[in-house]
Design an enzyme around this catalytic site. Structure first.
Site, PDB file in Angstrom:
ATOM      1  N   GLY A 136       9.634 -12.272 -12.923  1.00  0.00           N
ATOM      2  CA  GLY A 136      10.894 -13.034 -12.957  1.00  0.00           C
ATOM      3  C   GLY A 136      10.645 -14.484 -13.332  1.00  0.00           C
ATOM      4  O   GLY A 136      11.381 -15.073 -14.128  1.00  0.00           O
ATOM      5  N   TYR A 138       9.103   4.088  -3.566  1.00  0.00           N
ATOM      6  CA  TYR A 138       9.160   2.997  -4.560  1.00  0.00           C
ATOM      7  C   TYR A 138       9.444   3.581  -5.946  1.00  0.00           C
ATOM      8  O   TYR A 138      10.312   3.094  -6.680  1.00  0.00           O
ATOM      9  CB  TYR A 138       7.856   2.197  -4.568  1.00  0.00           C
ATOM     10  CG  TYR A 138       7.792   1.228  -5.726  1.00  0.00           C
ATOM     11  CD1 TYR A 138       8.733   0.193  -5.838  1.00  0.00           C
ATOM     12  CD2 TYR A 138       6.838   1.347  -6.744  1.00  0.00           C
ATOM     13  CE1 TYR A 138       8.716  -0.679  -6.918  1.00  0.00           C
ATOM     14  CE2 TYR A 138       6.815   0.477  -7.816  1.00  0.00           C
ATOM     15  CZ  TYR A 138       7.759  -0.529  -7.900  1.00  0.00           C
ATOM     16  OH  TYR A 138       7.749  -1.390  -8.978  1.00  0.00           O
TER      17      TYR A 138
HETATM   18  P1  NAP Z   1       6.329 -10.465  -7.386  1.00  0.00           P
HETATM   19  O1  NAP Z   1       5.409 -11.416  -8.070  1.00  0.00           O
HETATM   20  O2  NAP Z   1       6.040 -10.063  -5.996  1.00  0.00           O
HETATM   21  O3  NAP Z   1       7.809 -11.047  -7.486  1.00  0.00           O
HETATM   22  C1  NAP Z   1       8.874 -10.426  -6.818  1.00  0.00           C
HETATM   23  C2  NAP Z   1      10.073 -11.337  -6.835  1.00  0.00           C
HETATM   24  O4  NAP Z   1      11.154 -10.691  -6.138  1.00  0.00           O
HETATM   25  C3  NAP Z   1       9.815 -12.662  -6.131  1.00  0.00           C
HETATM   26  O5  NAP Z   1      10.410 -13.708  -6.862  1.00  0.00           O
HETATM   27  C4  NAP Z   1      10.519 -12.488  -4.792  1.00  0.00           C
HETATM   28  O6  NAP Z   1      11.010 -13.743  -4.348  1.00  0.00           O
HETATM   29  C5  NAP Z   1      11.693 -11.589  -5.195  1.00  0.00           C
HETATM   30  N1  NAP Z   1      12.204 -10.872  -4.028  1.00  0.00           N
HETATM   31  C6  NAP Z   1      11.579  -9.936  -3.289  1.00  0.00           C
HETATM   32  N2  NAP Z   1      12.348  -9.583  -2.234  1.00  0.00           N
HETATM   33  C7  NAP Z   1      13.493 -10.317  -2.343  1.00  0.00           C
HETATM   34  C8  NAP Z   1      14.674 -10.418  -1.563  1.00  0.00           C
HETATM   35  N3  NAP Z   1      14.842  -9.707  -0.430  1.00  0.00           N
HETATM   36  N4  NAP Z   1      15.646 -11.265  -1.950  1.00  0.00           N
HETATM   37  C9  NAP Z   1      15.490 -12.016  -3.070  1.00  0.00           C
HETATM   38  N5  NAP Z   1      14.397 -11.965  -3.853  1.00  0.00           N
HETATM   39  C10 NAP Z   1      13.413 -11.129  -3.474  1.00  0.00           C
HETATM   40  O7  NAP Z   1       6.423  -9.085  -8.201  1.00  0.00           O
HETATM   41  P2  NAP Z   1       6.691  -8.783  -9.761  1.00  0.00           P
HETATM   42  O8  NAP Z   1       5.564  -7.994 -10.250  1.00  0.00           O
HETATM   43  O9  NAP Z   1       7.060 -10.012 -10.478  1.00  0.00           O
HETATM   44  O10 NAP Z   1       7.936  -7.803  -9.626  1.00  0.00           O
HETATM   45  C11 NAP Z   1       9.149  -8.028 -10.314  1.00  0.00           C
HETATM   46  C12 NAP Z   1       9.818  -6.692 -10.617  1.00  0.00           C
HETATM   47  O11 NAP Z   1       8.998  -5.975 -11.528  1.00  0.00           O
HETATM   48  C13 NAP Z   1      10.018  -5.786  -9.408  1.00  0.00           C
HETATM   49  O12 NAP Z   1      11.282  -5.169  -9.508  1.00  0.00           O
HETATM   50  C14 NAP Z   1       8.930  -4.741  -9.555  1.00  0.00           C
HETATM   51  O13 NAP Z   1       9.316  -3.515  -8.994  1.00  0.00           O
HETATM   52  C15 NAP Z   1       8.824  -4.652 -11.069  1.00  0.00           C
HETATM   53  N6  NAP Z   1       7.535  -4.133 -11.556  1.00  0.00           N
HETATM   54  C16 NAP Z   1       6.360  -4.700 -11.152  1.00  0.00           C
HETATM   55  C17 NAP Z   1       5.157  -4.162 -11.617  1.00  0.00           C
HETATM   56  C18 NAP Z   1       3.827  -4.724 -11.177  1.00  0.00           C
HETATM   57  O14 NAP Z   1       2.797  -4.034 -11.288  1.00  0.00           O
HETATM   58  N7  NAP Z   1       3.758  -5.964 -10.708  1.00  0.00           N
HETATM   59  C19 NAP Z   1       5.158  -3.073 -12.489  1.00  0.00           C
HETATM   60  C20 NAP Z   1       6.373  -2.540 -12.890  1.00  0.00           C
HETATM   61  C21 NAP Z   1       7.553  -3.073 -12.426  1.00  0.00           C
HETATM   62  P3  NAP Z   1      10.977 -14.303  -2.846  1.00  0.00           P
HETATM   63  O15 NAP Z   1       9.773 -13.756  -2.166  1.00  0.00           O
HETATM   64  O16 NAP Z   1      10.971 -15.795  -3.040  1.00  0.00           O
HETATM   65  O17 NAP Z   1      12.271 -13.822  -2.268  1.00  0.00           O
END
Ligand code: NAP
Length: 267
Positions: A27, A162
């Site tokens: 994000g 998940y």
């Molecule tokens: P990340 O670095 O952990 O970021 C997750 C983001 O979601 C953070 O900004 C967090 O912000 C926010 N978030 C989590 N819980 C929240 C809540 N209750 N309310 C508001 N914001 C919330 O993980 P990422 O890899 O960037 O993940 C982003 C998306 O990509 C997710 O949907 C994930 O499923 C998807 N994705 C990730 C991967 C991977 O391997 N990393 C692969 C495929 C898809 P705060 O903690 O500040 O709230």
């Protein structure tokens, strides 16, 4: 201030974009990419400090106008608050990147965390897509980017719930795309493989060969308006090529091995 060399996204998707999950990982990288493309940003997540840090960075780098909005998207009333407090802005793009994962045997999981994940990964995505999709359709242009995943295309033992939330997002995006295209709104499912972000730590996974959030963000923005689903990153493209010809049961067997490796350090 950095020179803006990217395609100007504003005529189709501007002037404002709302990015959830902007405090970290994908994000955050998407917010940078959109600012480079000339959009003004509403940054949404729970961690105010990180959002404000990014806001300052974007103002200095691109002269971007930025609003920071602290919201816990597992709480429906805070999702509503995001919708209400952006009603004065001409918004053309929603990026729903907030989300998290869990891993391990479902029956050993804490049910309240699993239900919180359902609220953030699915319920909030539906509510935001409904509100912003309606605004975009009414003005005949806009875009919605939803974060799917490689795990959303089959069952995944040790990340069963998940993976199910990501299957929800993928299926939702595919259907919504056809509904909104005639109304001038582009819908994109971005389905990366492993990405090097805060995700793995929160999910209790260990990843190797992960893509960078910046690579995923670049591939995602480049696909907006051109495709319905994108698999950004070299590894996810390679995995797609290997997995997509196989039947679902075979993919589930392979994903069981992959997830077994990612969670092998856990009891
Ligand atoms: P990340 O670095 O952990 O970021 C997750 C983001 O979601 C953070 O900004 C967090 O912000 C926010 N978030 C989590 N819980 C929240 C809540 N209750 N309310 C508001 N914001 C919330 O993980 P990422 O890899 O960037 O993940 C982003 C998306 O990509 C997710 O949907 C994930 O499923 C998807 N994705 C990730 C991967 C991977 O391997 N990393 C692969 C495929 C898809 P705060 O903690 O500040 O709230």
């Amino acid at each position: 201030m950095k020179q803006n060399t990217r395609t100007n996204l504003s005529p189709k998707y501007g002037p404002w974009a709302v990015v959830t999950g902007a405090s970290s990982g994908i994000g955050r990288a998407l917010a940078v990419e959109l600012a480079a493309g000339g959009l003004k940003l509403v940054l949404v997540a729970r961690q105010r400090g990180r959002l404000e840090e990014l806001a300052t960075e974007l103002k200095v780098a691109y002269g971007t106008e930025v609003r920071v909005m602290v919201a816990d998207l597992s709480r429906p009333e805070e999702v509503e608050q995001v919708v209400r407090s952006t009603s004065d802005l001409e918004t053309g793009l929603l990026v729903a990147a907030a989300g998290f994962g869990t891993s391990g045997e479902f029956l050993s999981a804490d049910l309240s965390t699993e239900l919180e994940m359902l609220d953030v990964n699915c319920r909030a995505v539906a509510a935001l897509s409904h509100a912003f999709g309606g605004r975009f359709a009414a003005r005949g242009r806009g875009g919605i980017i939803l974060m799917s995943s490689l795990v959303g295309f089959q069952g995944v033992p040790r990340a069963a719930h998940y993976a199910a939330t990501k299957a929800y997002v993928q299926t939702f995006a595919e259907g919504l795309q056809r509904e909104l295209a005639p109304r001038g709104v582009d819908v994109l499912a971005s389905a990366p493989g492993p990405v090097n972000s805060g995700f793995a730590e929160r999910a209790g996974m260990r990843m190797s060969g992960a893509a960078s959030p910046e690579e995923v963000a670049r591939g995602t923005v480049a696909a907006l308006g051109r495709r319905g689903t994108v698999r950004p990153g070299l590894l996810s493209m390679a995995l797609e090529a290997a997995l997509s010809p196989l039947p679902r049961w075979a993919r589930t067997t392979i994903m069981a091995r992959v997830m077994g490796g990612m969670t092998a350090h856990r009891p």
